[in-house]
Design a protein around this motif. Structure first.
Motif, PDB file in Angstrom:
ATOM      1  N   ASP A 141     -43.897 -49.437  86.582  1.00  0.00           N
ATOM      2  CA  ASP A 141     -42.641 -49.937  86.774  1.00  0.00           C
ATOM      3  C   ASP A 141     -41.937 -51.222  86.682  1.00  0.00           C
ATOM      4  O   ASP A 141     -42.176 -52.070  88.000  1.00  0.00           O
ATOM      5  N   VAL A 142     -43.173 -52.022  85.917  1.00  0.00           N
ATOM      6  CA  VAL A 142     -43.484 -53.377  85.489  1.00  0.00           C
ATOM      7  C   VAL A 142     -42.027 -53.549  84.714  1.00  0.00           C
ATOM      8  O   VAL A 142     -41.665 -52.813  83.583  1.00  0.00           O
ATOM      9  N   PRO A 143     -41.355 -54.707  85.008  1.00  0.00           N
ATOM     10  CA  PRO A 143     -39.875 -55.093  84.363  1.00  0.00           C
ATOM     11  C   PRO A 143     -40.225 -55.228  82.349  1.00  0.00           C
ATOM     12  O   PRO A 143     -41.206 -55.842  82.126  1.00  0.00           O
ATOM     13  N   LEU A 144     -39.066 -54.884  81.962  1.00  0.00           N
ATOM     14  CA  LEU A 144     -38.993 -55.091  81.277  1.00  0.00           C
ATOM     15  C   LEU A 144     -39.485 -56.852  80.658  1.00  0.00           C
ATOM     16  O   LEU A 144     -40.093 -57.067  79.895  1.00  0.00           O
ATOM     17  N   ASP A 145     -38.313 -57.981  81.299  1.00  0.00           N
ATOM     18  CA  ASP A 145     -38.877 -58.872  80.617  1.00  0.00           C
ATOM     19  C   ASP A 145     -39.818 -59.561  81.003  1.00  0.00           C
ATOM     20  O   ASP A 145     -40.134 -60.592  80.599  1.00  0.00           O
ATOM     21  N   GLU A 146     -41.142 -59.172  82.083  1.00  0.00           N
ATOM     22  CA  GLU A 146     -41.846 -59.502  82.664  1.00  0.00           C
ATOM     23  C   GLU A 146     -43.096 -59.083  81.610  1.00  0.00           C
ATOM     24  O   GLU A 146     -43.919 -59.800  81.320  1.00  0.00           O
ATOM     25  N   MET A 147     -42.548 -57.926  81.498  1.00  0.00           N
ATOM     26  CA  MET A 147     -43.654 -57.927  80.268  1.00  0.00           C
ATOM     27  C   MET A 147     -43.757 -58.150  78.689  1.00  0.00           C
ATOM     28  O   MET A 147     -45.010 -58.527  78.317  1.00  0.00           O
ATOM     29  N   LEU A 148     -43.020 -58.277  78.315  1.00  0.00           N
ATOM     30  CA  LEU A 148     -42.438 -58.802  76.781  1.00  0.00           C
ATOM     31  C   LEU A 148     -43.180 -60.224  77.109  1.00  0.00           C
ATOM     32  O   LEU A 148     -43.733 -60.617  75.723  1.00  0.00           O
ATOM     33  N   SER A 149     -42.183 -61.516  77.914  1.00  0.00           N
ATOM     34  CA  SER A 149     -43.413 -62.142  78.346  1.00  0.00           C
ATOM     35  C   SER A 149     -44.253 -62.886  78.206  1.00  0.00           C
ATOM     36  O   SER A 149     -45.117 -63.536  77.568  1.00  0.00           O
ATOM     37  N   ALA A 150     -45.231 -61.781  78.991  1.00  0.00           N
ATOM     38  CA  ALA A 150     -47.096 -61.559  78.930  1.00  0.00           C
ATOM     39  C   ALA A 150     -47.154 -61.437  77.822  1.00  0.00           C
ATOM     40  O   ALA A 150     -48.329 -61.910  78.235  1.00  0.00           O
ATOM     41  N   PHE A 151     -46.696 -60.096  76.778  1.00  0.00           N
ATOM     42  CA  PHE A 151     -47.059 -59.654  75.668  1.00  0.00           C
ATOM     43  C   PHE A 151     -47.613 -60.897  74.742  1.00  0.00           C
ATOM     44  O   PHE A 151     -48.372 -61.350  74.230  1.00  0.00           O
ATOM     45  N   LEU A 152     -46.328 -61.211  75.289  1.00  0.00           N
ATOM     46  CA  LEU A 152     -46.738 -63.174  73.991  1.00  0.00           C
ATOM     47  C   LEU A 152     -46.915 -63.994  74.501  1.00  0.00           C
ATOM     48  O   LEU A 152     -47.483 -64.553  74.135  1.00  0.00           O
ATOM     49  N   TRP A 153     -46.999 -64.059  75.782  1.00  0.00           N
ATOM     50  CA  TRP A 153     -48.217 -64.986  75.971  1.00  0.00           C
ATOM     51  C   TRP A 153     -49.349 -64.577  75.974  1.00  0.00           C
ATOM     52  O   TRP A 153     -50.095 -66.023  75.425  1.00  0.00           O
ATOM     53  N   ALA A 154     -49.680 -63.731  75.592  1.00  0.00           N
ATOM     54  CA  ALA A 154     -51.278 -63.683  75.507  1.00  0.00           C
ATOM     55  C   ALA A 154     -52.062 -63.404  73.436  1.00  0.00           C
ATOM     56  O   ALA A 154     -52.526 -63.344  73.625  1.00  0.00           O
ATOM     57  N   PHE A 155     -50.584 -63.449  73.384  1.00  0.00           N
ATOM     58  CA  PHE A 155     -50.257 -62.889  72.157  1.00  0.00           C
ATOM     59  C   PHE A 155     -50.740 -64.795  71.493  1.00  0.00           C
ATOM     60  O   PHE A 155     -51.740 -65.237  70.743  1.00  0.00           O
ATOM     61  N   ALA A 156     -50.003 -64.958  71.695  1.00  0.00           N
ATOM     62  CA  ALA A 156     -50.126 -66.765  71.517  1.00  0.00           C
ATOM     63  C   ALA A 156     -51.652 -67.714  72.712  1.00  0.00           C
ATOM     64  O   ALA A 156     -52.497 -67.962  71.918  1.00  0.00           O
ATOM     65  N   ALA A 157     -51.556 -66.888  73.175  1.00  0.00           N
ATOM     66  CA  ALA A 157     -52.938 -67.558  74.221  1.00  0.00           C
ATOM     67  C   ALA A 157     -54.096 -67.343  73.279  1.00  0.00           C
ATOM     68  O   ALA A 157     -54.516 -67.672  72.292  1.00  0.00           O
ATOM     69  N   ASN A 158     -54.157 -65.471  72.352  1.00  0.00           N
ATOM     70  CA  ASN A 158     -55.148 -65.657  71.790  1.00  0.00           C
ATOM     71  C   ASN A 158     -55.469 -66.112  70.486  1.00  0.00           C
ATOM     72  O   ASN A 158     -56.898 -66.517  69.892  1.00  0.00           O
ATOM     73  N   LEU A 159     -54.348 -66.635  70.057  1.00  0.00           N
ATOM     74  CA  LEU A 159     -54.388 -67.095  68.324  1.00  0.00           C
ATOM     75  C   LEU A 159     -54.808 -68.856  69.427  1.00  0.00           C
ATOM     76  O   LEU A 159     -55.620 -69.078  68.325  1.00  0.00           O
ATOM     77  N   VAL A 160     -53.999 -69.274  70.097  1.00  0.00           N
ATOM     78  CA  VAL A 160     -54.497 -70.205  70.182  1.00  0.00           C
ATOM     79  C   VAL A 160     -56.162 -70.280  70.517  1.00  0.00           C
ATOM     80  O   VAL A 160     -56.873 -71.413  69.770  1.00  0.00           O
ATOM     81  N   SER A 161     -56.883 -69.849  71.233  1.00  0.00           N
ATOM     82  CA  SER A 161     -58.400 -69.309  71.659  1.00  0.00           C
ATOM     83  C   SER A 161     -58.715 -69.573  70.059  1.00  0.00           C
ATOM     84  O   SER A 161     -60.204 -69.707  70.228  1.00  0.00           O
ATOM     85  N   ALA A 162     -58.357 -68.273  69.559  1.00  0.00           N
ATOM     86  CA  ALA A 162     -59.412 -68.458  67.926  1.00  0.00           C
ATOM     87  C   ALA A 162     -59.425 -69.983  67.081  1.00  0.00           C
ATOM     88  O   ALA A 162     -60.418 -70.758  67.091  1.00  0.00           O
ATOM     89  N   ALA A 163     -58.565 -70.272  67.418  1.00  0.00           N
ATOM     90  CA  ALA A 163     -58.292 -71.908  66.640  1.00  0.00           C
ATOM     91  C   ALA A 163     -59.156 -73.026  67.672  1.00  0.00           C
ATOM     92  O   ALA A 163     -59.596 -74.038  67.066  1.00  0.00           O
ATOM     93  N   VAL A 164     -59.355 -73.007  68.917  1.00  0.00           N
ATOM     94  CA  VAL A 164     -59.735 -73.422  69.537  1.00  0.00           C
ATOM     95  C   VAL A 164     -61.133 -73.843  68.825  1.00  0.00           C
ATOM     96  O   VAL A 164     -61.922 -74.549  69.034  1.00  0.00           O
ATOM     97  N   ARG A 165     -61.713 -72.260  69.052  1.00  0.00           N
ATOM     98  CA  ARG A 165     -63.102 -72.450  68.471  1.00  0.00           C
ATOM     99  C   ARG A 165     -63.601 -72.181  67.269  1.00  0.00           C
ATOM    100  O   ARG A 165     -64.782 -72.706  66.504  1.00  0.00           O
ATOM    101  N   LEU A 166     -62.934 -72.382  66.096  1.00  0.00           N
ATOM    102  CA  LEU A 166     -63.033 -72.374  64.896  1.00  0.00           C
ATOM    103  C   LEU A 166     -62.494 -73.470  64.021  1.00  0.00           C
ATOM    104  O   LEU A 166     -63.031 -74.900  63.312  1.00  0.00           O
TER     105      LEU A 166
END
Length: 224
Positions: A141-166
């Motif tokens: 019962d996670v609302p669709l809009d919250e799921m999508l925003s969090a999913f995309l935030w996590a996607f972006a955060a993982n790429l940023v984290s990789a770049a911070v290290r690289l």
């Protein structure tokens, strides 16, 4: 006199934050989505170039496509529909390592979530990551809009984290990039919530080529 305002966190939001946390054991830290090659090739060198790169991935690449698939998985009422979405998600992967990124994270997400947060019908076959997240969000019962925003935030955060290290970038610059991407994440989430599968399309060619070239990169720290 100051009046304190206390917002109660829902159980659904707690689950969502847990699932998309870097601590959730899906192995996201080991994938760079091609950024490792982009850094070596001089395509991502600083905060500005990283912001542009991740924004393109969100608006025109896997970010948007996966979010649309996750939205449809959230709405899926039967295993056959989920299987079709899984096939589509895998078919959209442009490189061997990106396929691994999608498959392996999805299988790990399913395994951990079924063990810790069981709910609803359990699919026997492994699901790609965006499908697995969408199905779990619907079951809890996670609302669709919250799921999508969090999913995309996590996607972006993982790429940023990789770049911070690289690159390397400082942690503060990494957070500046994440903050700059907030309107992009919210915009793509709104778009994905109302998009049909026929609306899926991408033109993040440099990111796709970077993922292909990463496969033969001489020194690699990441799996994609």
């Amino acid at each position: 006199m100051t009046t304190a305002i206390i917002t109660t966190m829902t159980e659904a939001r707690y689950r969502l934050m847990t699932w998309l946390s870097p601590a959730y054991p899906v192995g996201g830290f080991s994938y760079s989505h091609g950024i490792e090659y982009a850094v070596e090739a001089g395509l991502v060198t600083d905060r500005a170039s990283l912001t542009g790169w991740v924004e393109d991935c969100l608006r025109h690449g896997a970010g948007r496509s996966d979010a649309i698939i996750a939205a449809h998985a959230w709405r899926a009422d039967d295993a056959a529909t989920r299987t079709d979405l899984a096939d589509l998600a895998l078919a959209l992967q442009p490189a061997k390592e990106r396929l691994l990124e999608c498959e392996a994270q999805g299988a790990a997400f399913q395994l951990v979530t079924a063990a810790v947060w069981p709910a609803g019908e359990i699919d026997a076959a492994p699901l790609p990551y965006p499908v697995a997240v969408g199905v779990a969000a619907r079951a809890h019962d996670v609302p669709l809009d919250e799921m999508l925003s969090a999913f995309l935030w996590a996607f972006a955060a993982n790429l940023v984290s990789a770049a911070v290290r690289l690159v390397p970038l400082g942690q503060t610059d990494g957070q500046r990039v994440q903050a700059a991407l907030m309107p992009v994440v919210l915009d793509v989430a709104r778009d994905a919530a109302t998009s049909d599968l026929d609306d899926i399309g991408g033109c993040a060619f440099r990111a796709d080529i970077a993922a292909m070239r990463h496969e033969t990169q001489h020194v690699r720290l990441f799996r994609s």
